[in-house]
Write an enzyme that holds these catalytic residues in place. Structure first.
Site, short mmCIF file in Angstrom:
data_model
loop_
_atom_site.label_atom_id
_atom_site.label_comp_id
_atom_site.label_asym_id
_atom_site.label_seq_id
_atom_site.Cartn_x
_atom_site.Cartn_y
_atom_site.Cartn_z
N CYS A 184 8.56 -15.51 -6.07
CA CYS A 184 7.77 -14.99 -4.96
C CYS A 184 6.93 -16.09 -4.30
O CYS A 184 7.47 -16.87 -3.53
CB CYS A 184 6.92 -13.81 -5.44
N HIS A 187 10.80 -10.52 -7.88
CA HIS A 187 10.24 -10.69 -9.23
C HIS A 187 11.28 -10.23 -10.26
O HIS A 187 11.17 -9.11 -10.78
CB HIS A 187 8.97 -9.86 -9.37
N GLU A 239 11.46 -10.85 -13.17
CA GLU A 239 10.83 -10.61 -14.48
C GLU A 239 10.58 -9.13 -14.74
O GLU A 239 10.33 -8.73 -15.87
CB GLU A 239 9.53 -11.41 -14.61
N1 GLN Z 1 1.06 -14.12 -1.47
C1 GLN Z 1 2.45 -14.08 -1.18
C2 GLN Z 1 2.80 -12.90 -0.28
O1 GLN Z 1 2.07 -11.95 -0.18
C3 GLN Z 1 3.27 -14.00 -2.45
C4 GLN Z 1 3.05 -12.74 -3.22
C5 GLN Z 1 3.55 -12.84 -4.64
O2 GLN Z 1 3.74 -13.93 -5.16
N2 GLN Z 1 3.73 -11.70 -5.31
O3 GLN Z 1 3.83 -12.91 0.32
#
Ligand code: GLN
Length: 544
Positions: A392, A519, A521
């Site tokens: 992410c 994600h 995970e």
């Molecule tokens: N801050 C970034 C976004 O909102 C990544 C979010 C995250 O890593 N879950 O896109």
């Protein structure tokens, strides 16, 4: 008819109720029952999405886009099934829904009161989530004696009254401290927790005794006498993490089975097993965690690491667990080195810190703190062919690093950090621009990606054309910059079906340089490790 097992916790928080609940679910599933689990969180927040990870641990994302307490993650990992967001009940949700119903006029003429309306709403939510499962575990968050879990305990008692004793059983998970100055395991806090539970009308059927060591006979006897619970139902649950232990949570179902907890619960609930458990695969995986033949160190560069004098790695629990799953599959011990991103901001530290690990993960994150340190870590991986997995924010920062240092867009940044950057390679998604409400409004839950032929990512996912992973973000790789990134050699190896959002990237000439906007995970389990983690660990194991 659904049978309910209510799990409460005594003495301290963080006693391991979540893993105990998940393990019990796994055991009952092995006996052939359909099982689900519900987490009750007595806080007033509607969900965990707006909480600080160092205070509450990781925010778990469900398939249907819930931002939930991390215990739902334990349930999914142990039960290997999708648990929807309706399986998390908070005080905030209960009151919100009651107030909305009252405004709609659903209680016309009535005085809406704590009793019966609150327990009734709690029971309605429980029944809704129960969905004809054979067995539903209900974990009541917090610790017995907290003011805020009283309404939920009242509702549990009311559920028992409605369904009959043979359909509801209670488990209390307690902690038995061994104070260093007397070096003896003390039962008094457990006795008090039982007393507090009884004040709510609940007599526990089973007590799971957590502690640094096994519970010995004299202390079992003491608890038996105090609580009038048969000795056989007072179960020892010593630490499994730490020195001289198996050091894996995944032994817990096996340990509880040695104590015949599954059979005892079936007897209490009048259930007859539907199949004989087969623990072969689970045992094999646990054995390879306990007796690994290789060892590697992996650095996780994060920011939600410390609270006061303590390191709180719960902020990244699913990543930690995903590495364990790949560790079991690859028969390798993984030492996780938690690296504070801010320590990598000064270039003189970078080599010294990063040379101690065989691979680096940049996990999800928000805001500007530690960002430059994370970008430095990514640059180090790219330039030194060190395996890198970005999750992410990890993908977004890898794109920024590539834009700055390979595409020569020196000012490249995300508008999350610098709204006025002249090269907003990461920008807020158009549909997010006008959102003012922060709760539950990110791009959340499962979304599909189409994978590019011959890419490493596609190979890792078993050459599937399409995969689905969970998301939690507001920003994206700005489509204006896709062509230049591609021209300079970055492969956008997975895109959203409408081809607008970058879901996976890779640098094909490096050993392992892969990042995803998702994600993965959140979809890893002991017997089915997430493919990207598995590939990453395999790359870290390659000796150079
Ligand atoms: N801050 C970034 C976004 O909102 C990544 C979010 C995250 O890593 N879950 O896109």
């Amino acid at each position: 008819m659904t049978k309910y097992i209510v799990v409460t916790g005594g003495v301290i928080s963080g006693v391991g109720k979540g893993v105990a609940t998940a393990s019990l679910g796994k055991i009952l599933k092995e006996y052939g029952f359909s099982v689900s689990a519900i987490k009750i969180d007595p806080y007033i927040n509607c969900d965990a999405g707006t909480m600080r990870p160092t205070e509450h641990g990781e925010v778990w994302v469900t398939e249907d886009g819930g931002e939930i307490d991390q215990d739902l993650g334990n349930y999914e990992r142990f039960l290997e099934q999708v648990i929807p967001k309706k399986n998390n009940i908070t005080t905030g949700q209960i009151y919100k829904s009651l107030i909305e119903k009252e405004r709609r006029g659903e209680f016309l003429g009535e005085t809406v009161q704590f009793i019966p309306h609150v327990p009734n709403e709690i029971k309605r939510r429980i029944k809704e989530a129960s969905n004809n499962y054979d067995v539903v575990l209900i974990e009541v968050g917090g610790t017995i004696g907290d003011y805020e879990n009283i309404p939920f305990l009242f509702a549990m008692k009311s559920l028992e009254n409605e369904l009959g004793k043979e359909n509801v059983c209670y488990i209390l998970v307690t902690y038995l401290p061994i104070p260093s100055h007397i070096d003896e395991m003390k039962t008094k806090p457990t006795q008090l927790a039982i007393k507090l539970l009884r004040e709510e009308g609940i007599q526990p059927d089973f007590i799971l005794c957590r502690g640094r060591k096994e519970l010995d006979e004299p202390r079992k006897k003491k608890i038996e006498q105090y609580s009038n619970i048969k000795k056989e139902n007072i179960i020892s649950m010593p630490d499994v993490i730490g020195e001289n232990t198996p050091n894996t949570l995944y032994v817990i179902p096996l340990n509880l089975e040695k104590e015949h907890l599954g059979e005892k619960i079936m007897e209490r609930l009048n259930l007859k097993y539907k199949k004989i458990p087969d623990w072969t695969d689970w045992k094999n995986a646990v054995n390879s965690l306990i007796n690994p033949s290789n060892e590697i160190s992996i650095g996780i560069v994060g920011k939600y690491l410390s609270t006061g004098d303590y390191q709180l790695v719960d902020s990244y629990i699913s990543i930690n667990e995903s590495l364990k799953h790949s560790s079991a599959k690859n028969n390798a011990k993984i030492n996780i080195k938690w690296i504070n991103a801010q320590d990598l901001e000064k270039s003189e530290n970078i080599k010294e810190i990063l040379n101690k690990v065989q691979g680096i993960i940049i996990p999800g994150g928000f805001g500007s703190s530690g960002v430059e340190g994370k970008i430095n870590a990514i640059k180090h991986c790219r330039e030194n062919n060190v395996p890198f997995l970005g999750l992410c924010y990890g993908l977004q920062l890898a794109v920024i690093e590539y834009a700055r240092n390979v595409c020569e867009l020196k000012e490249a940044n995300t508008t999350e950090v610098n709204q006025d950057t002249i090269h907003p390679v990461i920008d807020i998604m158009p549909e997010q621009k006008d959102i003012n409400n922060k709760g539950g409004t990110m791009r959340l839950g499962a979304y599909k990606a189409i994978l590019q032929d011959k890419s490493k990512v596609k190979e890792l996912y078993g050459n599937r054309d399409e995969v689905s992973e969970r998301h939690r973000h507001r920003y994206e790789v700005n489509p204006i910059y896709h062509p230049i990134l591609k021209d300079k050699g970055m492969v956008l190896s997975g895109m959203s079906p409408d081809k607008r959002l970058v879901e996976f990237i890779e640098l094909p000439n490096l050993k392992f340089f892969i990042a995803t906007q998702s994600h993965p995970e959140f979809k890893s389990s002991l017997l089915n490790p997430a493919p990207l983690f598995d590939g990453f660990v395999k790359a870290c194991l390659i000796k150079t």
